[in-house]
Scaffold this motif. Structure first.
Motif, PDB file in Angstrom:
ATOM      1  N   PRO A   1      12.640   4.555   2.572  1.00  7.75           N
ATOM      2  CA  PRO A   1      14.456   4.330   2.082  1.00  7.75           C
ATOM      3  C   PRO A   1      13.300   5.333   1.144  1.00  7.75           C
ATOM      4  CG  PRO A   1      13.468   2.519   1.898  1.00  7.75           C
ATOM      5  CD  PRO A   1      12.585   3.538   2.640  1.00  7.75           C
ATOM      6  N   TRP A   2      13.382   6.878   0.972  1.00  7.98           N
ATOM      7  CA  TRP A   2      13.669   7.481  -0.106  1.00  7.98           C
ATOM      8  C   TRP A   2      14.064   7.319  -1.109  1.00  7.98           C
ATOM      9  CZ3 TRP A   2       7.977   9.575  -0.200  1.00  7.98           C
ATOM     10  CH2 TRP A   2       7.956   9.251   0.753  1.00  7.98           C
ATOM     11  N   ASP A   3      15.527   7.167  -1.111  1.00  7.14           N
ATOM     12  CA  ASP A   3      16.300   7.494  -2.031  1.00  7.14           C
ATOM     13  C   ASP A   3      16.024   6.349  -3.130  1.00  7.14           C
ATOM     14  OD1 ASP A   3      17.620   5.035  -0.116  1.00  7.14           O
ATOM     15  OD2 ASP A   3      19.593   6.191  -0.304  1.00  7.14           O
ATOM     16  N   GLN A   4      15.514   5.145  -2.516  1.00  7.77           N
ATOM     17  CA  GLN A   4      15.699   4.079  -3.472  1.00  7.77           C
ATOM     18  C   GLN A   4      14.084   3.681  -4.231  1.00  7.77           C
ATOM     19  OE1 GLN A   4      16.005   0.471  -0.663  1.00  7.77           O
ATOM     20  NE2 GLN A   4      17.290   1.167   0.386  1.00  7.77           N
ATOM     21  N   LEU A   5      13.257   4.741  -4.664  1.00  6.82           N
ATOM     22  CA  LEU A   5      12.891   5.135  -5.483  1.00  6.82           C
ATOM     23  C   LEU A   5      12.730   5.062  -6.853  1.00  6.82           C
ATOM     24  CD1 LEU A   5       9.994   7.422  -3.723  1.00  6.82           C
ATOM     25  CD2 LEU A   5      10.145   4.753  -3.564  1.00  6.82           C
ATOM     26  N   ALA A   6      12.463   3.991  -7.775  1.00  5.92           N
ATOM     27  CA  ALA A   6      12.909   4.416  -9.242  1.00  5.92           C
ATOM     28  C   ALA A   6      12.368   4.791 -10.789  1.00  5.92           C
ATOM     29  CB  ALA A   6      12.516   2.556  -9.402  1.00  5.92           C
ATOM     30  N   GLU A   7      12.178   4.781 -10.774  1.00  5.39           N
ATOM     31  CA  GLU A   7      12.117   6.002 -12.394  1.00  5.39           C
ATOM     32  C   GLU A   7      10.882   4.791 -12.804  1.00  5.39           C
ATOM     33  OE1 GLU A   7      11.381   8.794 -12.447  1.00  5.39           O
ATOM     34  OE2 GLU A   7      12.512   9.299 -10.374  1.00  5.39           O
ATOM     35  N   THR A   8      10.536   3.942 -12.358  1.00  7.66           N
ATOM     36  CA  THR A   8       9.150   2.691 -12.602  1.00  7.66           C
ATOM     37  C   THR A   8       8.251   3.374 -12.873  1.00  7.66           C
ATOM     38  OG1 THR A   8       9.922   1.159 -11.274  1.00  7.66           O
ATOM     39  CG2 THR A   8      11.423   1.508 -13.695  1.00  7.66           C
ATOM     40  N   PRO A   9       6.869   2.838 -12.984  1.00  6.01           N
ATOM     41  CA  PRO A   9       5.665   2.610 -12.816  1.00  6.01           C
ATOM     42  C   PRO A   9       5.881   2.143 -10.441  1.00  6.01           C
ATOM     43  CG  PRO A   9       5.711   1.415 -14.458  1.00  6.01           C
ATOM     44  CD  PRO A   9       6.912   2.061 -14.014  1.00  6.01           C
ATOM     45  N   ARG A  10       5.430   2.994 -10.257  1.00  6.60           N
ATOM     46  CA  ARG A  10       5.229   1.751  -8.328  1.00  6.60           C
ATOM     47  C   ARG A  10       4.395   2.148  -8.557  1.00  6.60           C
ATOM     48  NH1 ARG A  10       7.414   7.546  -8.280  1.00  6.60           N
ATOM     49  NH2 ARG A  10       9.655   7.945  -8.613  1.00  6.60           N
ATOM     50  N   VAL A  11       3.764   0.956  -7.409  1.00  7.10           N
ATOM     51  CA  VAL A  11       2.613   0.425  -6.681  1.00  7.10           C
ATOM     52  C   VAL A  11       3.042   0.243  -5.070  1.00  7.10           C
ATOM     53  CG1 VAL A  11       0.863  -1.646  -6.940  1.00  7.10           C
ATOM     54  CG2 VAL A  11       2.052  -1.227  -8.776  1.00  7.10           C
ATOM     55  N   LEU A  12       2.118   0.509  -4.710  1.00  8.60           N
ATOM     56  CA  LEU A  12       2.091   0.292  -3.050  1.00  8.60           C
ATOM     57  C   LEU A  12       0.765   0.120  -2.371  1.00  8.60           C
ATOM     58  CD1 LEU A  12       3.135   1.378  -0.318  1.00  8.60           C
ATOM     59  CD2 LEU A  12       0.783   3.350   0.088  1.00  8.60           C
ATOM     60  N   VAL A  13       1.600  -1.177  -1.523  1.00  7.67           N
ATOM     61  CA  VAL A  13       0.602  -2.545  -1.198  1.00  7.67           C
ATOM     62  C   VAL A  13      -0.308  -2.551   0.059  1.00  7.67           C
ATOM     63  CG1 VAL A  13       0.408  -5.686  -1.342  1.00  7.67           C
ATOM     64  CG2 VAL A  13       1.063  -4.098  -2.905  1.00  7.67           C
ATOM     65  N   THR A  14      -0.856  -2.093   0.825  1.00  8.88           N
ATOM     66  CA  THR A  14      -0.799  -2.425   2.159  1.00  8.88           C
ATOM     67  C   THR A  14      -2.432  -3.420   2.141  1.00  8.88           C
ATOM     68  OG1 THR A  14      -0.998  -0.914   4.038  1.00  8.88           O
ATOM     69  CG2 THR A  14      -2.141  -0.269   2.395  1.00  8.88           C
ATOM     70  N   PHE A  15      -2.430  -3.522   3.346  1.00 10.37           N
ATOM     71  CA  PHE A  15      -3.883  -4.706   4.078  1.00 10.37           C
ATOM     72  C   PHE A  15      -4.332  -4.293   4.970  1.00 10.37           C
ATOM     73  CE2 PHE A  15      -3.232  -6.478   0.693  1.00 10.37           C
ATOM     74  CZ  PHE A  15      -4.365  -6.885   0.126  1.00 10.37           C
ATOM     75  N   GLY A  16      -3.602  -3.243   5.427  1.00 13.16           N
ATOM     76  CA  GLY A  16      -4.049  -2.480   6.932  1.00 13.16           C
ATOM     77  C   GLY A  16      -3.024  -2.975   7.852  1.00 13.16           C
ATOM     78  N   THR A  17      -3.426  -2.312   9.634  1.00 14.19           N
ATOM     79  CA  THR A  17      -2.632  -3.455  10.442  1.00 14.19           C
ATOM     80  C   THR A  17      -3.677  -3.845  11.619  1.00 14.19           C
ATOM     81  OG1 THR A  17      -3.830  -1.366  11.922  1.00 14.19           O
ATOM     82  CG2 THR A  17      -1.687  -1.275  11.341  1.00 14.19           C
ATOM     83  N   ILE A  18      -5.298  -4.701  11.309  1.00 13.32           N
ATOM     84  CA  ILE A  18      -6.035  -5.368  11.698  1.00 13.32           C
ATOM     85  C   ILE A  18      -5.272  -6.586  11.181  1.00 13.32           C
ATOM     86  CG2 ILE A  18      -8.467  -5.768  12.238  1.00 13.32           C
ATOM     87  CD1 ILE A  18      -9.039  -2.714  12.895  1.00 13.32           C
TER      88      ILE A  18
END
Length: 381
Positions: free
Chosen positions: A211-228
């Motif tokens: 949902p690209w339209d939900q990106l906010a105009e604030t600091p953004r952090v991506l959190v991922t721990f991979g598929t395995i």
């Protein structure tokens, strides 16, 4: 007559992704290219004129072994795989690769470092091969991790002996290529012809809705721990969601959507994310220290918060922290408060982004897939 190259990768998405751009670079130069790998990671990823010799044996056993090895932590998990799981996969791949070599008749075999069967098969057919290795595969960390280094070497020698191969089978005597730069691995490396070419990021990946339209105009952090690691990371993902509850910024988290009953309004939680496409839109990345995520973030000049779990993740984390582009969290001890403190540190302290920018510049100047293709082409047959 064009040279013929056979690429071989294990049933792991990240390992396949690193090699695809090199395969394409050689194809664009007029070489004849084929792949021997698993449909689970290669289906729909290759141009129509590149044949795929689909490997099938022991993939299920391999992934079951990976899940069982998840009971271990740190380097001991990879050691467990090397002693208990990879030998079975190697034997199965070797049986399927032998007829592929006879059918395709490559001039050079290009193999991921974990596809040990490819090195063994190339030896049996007197073919030159190129090893494609992650930073931990070429760095000499015997001084830092002497016990793990000795155990690792012993397991590889045992595996080579089992299949009547000449060691080392994890580094090629012709050429080993690592998709990183010396700026990231400034210390000593193992003996042999090793080339640092910088990251090779695959642009052709399965599309993921977001949902690209939900990106906010604030600091953004991506959190991922991979598929395995998703099964292991449940507690930390829940802590991360709590950390961001009421935070001034926005978190974009890859994880099971049922992991919490109430997702905060400033959190986008979905099972899979278009990670590479999101990198230009985030201010920081929190992950497990896996090679692909670390390099994808640094390739965009994005600083990191790292909580390594196992395998080479502690090593990648060590290098990223020493570069000044990351901070480290203890995977088993991190709580919402410490997560938020670390995120705020890398988001607000410009020195982390500056250090990430230095690595980004080194990556951009390195040569990437085109340099790798040139080096592979230079191997005398």
């Amino acid at each position: 007559m064009s040279k013929r190259y056979l690429f071989v990768a294990p049933p792991l998405h990240g390992h396949t992704n690193r090699l695809l751009p090199v395969s394409e670079a050689l194809r664009q130069r007029g070489a004849t290219v084929a792949w021997a790998g698993y449909a689970s990671t290669l289906a729909g990823r290759l141009p129509d004129d590149i044949p795929l010799f689909a490997l099938t044996a022991e993939e299920h056993t391999f992934h079951e072994g990976v899940r069982a090895a998840n009971q271990s932590r740190g380097f001991s998990r990879y050691q467990s795989l090397l002693e208990d799981v990879i030998p079975t996969l190697t034997g199965a791949m070797l049986a399927e690769l032998e007829p592929v070599l006879r059918t395709f008749r490559p001039d050079v075999v290009v193999a991921d470092q974990h596809a040990l069967a490819a090195a063994i098969a190339a030896q049996r057919h007197a073919l030159p091969w190129v090893t494609w290795a992650a930073p931990s595969g070429v760095a000499d960390f015997s001084a830092t991790y002497p016990t793990a280094t000795a155990q690792h070497g012993a397991a590889l020698e045992s595996l080579a002996k089992r299949f009547d191969a000449a060691p080392p089978i994890d580094l090629s005597p012709w050429l080993t290529i690592t998709p990183i730069t010396r700026a990231f691995v400034p210390g000593s490396v193992r003996e042999g012809p090793i080339a640092f070419v910088g990251p090779t990021l695959a642009s052709t990946r399965p599309s993921v809705a977001f949902p690209w339209d939900q990106l906010a105009e604030t600091p953004r952090v991506l959190v991922t721990f991979g598929t395995i690691n998703v099964d292991l990371a449940g507690r930390l993902l829940r802590e991360a969601i709590e950390a961001f509850r009421g935070w001034r910024g926005q978190a974009i988290i890859s994880g099971p959507t049922h992991i919490v009953s109430d997702v905060p309004p400033n959190v986008i939680l979905q099972e899979r994310l278009p990670v590479l496409q999101l990198m230009p839109h985030v201010n920081a990345v929190m992950c497990h220290g896996g090679y692909n995520t670390v390099v994808e973030a640094l390739s965009h000049g994005v600083p990191l918060v790292l909580a390594p779990i196992a395998d080479d993740q502690p090593f990648n984390t060590k290098l990223a922290v020493e570069s000044g582009a990351a901070v480290r969290l203890k995977f088993s001890r991190a709580r919402a408060s410490t997560i938020l403190k670390s995120i705020e540190e890398v988001v607000t302290n410009q020195t982390y982004r500056d250090a990430a920018g230095v690595l980004r510049s080194s990556f951009e100047a390195a040569g990437g897939a085109e340099l790798a293709a040139s080096l592979i082409e230079s191997i005398e047959i």
